[in-house]
Design an enzyme around this catalytic site. Sequence first.
Site, mmCIF file in Angstrom:
data_model
loop_
_atom_site.group_PDB
_atom_site.id
_atom_site.type_symbol
_atom_site.label_atom_id
_atom_site.label_comp_id
_atom_site.label_asym_id
_atom_site.label_seq_id
_atom_site.Cartn_x
_atom_site.Cartn_y
_atom_site.Cartn_z
ATOM 1 C CB SER A 190 -0.895 0.004 1.240
ATOM 2 O OG SER A 190 -0.089 0.126 2.413
ATOM 3 C CG ASP B 17 -3.984 -3.363 -1.553
ATOM 4 O OD1 ASP B 17 -4.915 -3.433 -2.382
ATOM 5 O OD2 ASP B 17 -4.105 -3.709 -0.362
ATOM 6 C CD GLU C 277 -7.398 -5.278 -7.449
ATOM 7 O OE1 GLU C 277 -8.113 -5.247 -6.415
ATOM 8 O OE2 GLU C 277 -6.277 -5.821 -7.475
ATOM 9 N N GLY D 113 -13.392 -1.610 3.050
ATOM 10 C CA GLY D 113 -13.668 -0.371 2.323
ATOM 11 C C GLY D 113 -14.979 0.254 2.722
#
Length: 330
Positions: A53, A92, A145, A192
Site C-alpha cells: 500500500s 494496493d 485493478e 472499504g
Amino acid sequence: MSFYGGDELANVYDAALEEGFGLVASNVAEPNVMMGLLEGAERAESDILLQMSGGACSFAGNGDPVAGLRAMGNYIEVMADRHDVGVFLNMDHQTDMEFIETQMELDIPSSIMIDASHEAFEDNVERSRRVVEMVDETGADVLVEAELGQIKGVEDEIESEEAFYTDPEQAVEFVDRTGCDLLAISVGTQHGVAKGKDLELRPDLAADIREALRDHGLDTPLVLHGSSGVQPDQLQQMLQHGICKVNKDTRYQYEYTRTAYDLYRENPEAIVPPEGVEDDRDTFFNDTEWSPNKDVFDPRVVGRDIRSRIADVHAELADVSGSAGQSLYD
C-alpha cells in the site's frame, strides 16, 4: 528472473480462471513478512502476489513512499531469484495519481489497484479509466485493478445495505468503460465502504457478476478484498465464480505480532530484569549480576520465528485457495 510484470501475471490469472483457483495477494511492509511469504509460496508450489500500500511504501522508505517502493522492489527482485515460483507485486489501494505515474515510470509493480470506490460512480469511472490510459501512454507492463462497491445514485447519508453490494449490470458498465484488467467487487466482506456494516456474504452475487460480465464478452478476473474473516468453505465457493485474487493483510499483521509476543512471553527473564534489580537500560545493566540474554533478544531470533510462521500460514492459505501446485514457473 522470477520477479515478473503484468503480461506474465495475466497468464497466471488466465490459468486461475480456467482451473478455478485464486492467488492470495499478501501485503508486506518489511522484509521478514516478505521472506516468509516467499518461503511459503515455494513450499506450496504456488506463484505469489505480494502487495504494498502507499502507507507500506512510506513505512519502508521512512516517510518517503518512492524510496520505500524502490527499496522493497529491489529487495523483492533479489529474493525472488532464490525461489522457483513466479513472484509478482501489486500496488494496493492507490489514490495518488502522481505516485501511480511514478510507479509506472519505475517499472517495479506488476499491477496497480486504483481505489476510487469511495467516489461517485462517474468519478470512479473517470479515475480508473485514467490509470488504464496511463498504462497505454507509458507502455508499462502493468495490469490495472479497480474497485466497484457502491451502486450509483447513492448520495450523501441516504444509503441502504444494498448500496454496499456490487450490482452485476453496473459492473459490466464499469469494466466496459474503464478497460480495467481486474475488478474488485463487494459481496459482503468487511472492507472499504462496507466496513462496519452488518452484511451477509453473497457467493451467489459473485456468480451473478461473473455471468453478467461473460454475457457481455468480458472475461474479467474478480477480486475479493477484506477476506481475513472469510472461512475456507466460503472462500472456495467464491473461487468457483471468477474470484482469482484474494487479499490478505490483517492476518499476517496478527501472526507477526503474536509470534513475537509468544517468544517474549515465554522468556521474560531473558528480556526484563527480575524483581529487585534496577531496570537500568542506559548503562545496559553494568552494575548488576543479571543481564539480558542475547539468544532471545537479538531481533534475528524473533525474525526467523516470524518468517517461519508466515511461511506456514501462507502455505496453508495457498492450499485453501487452490493455488498450491499450480505454479506456472515451478
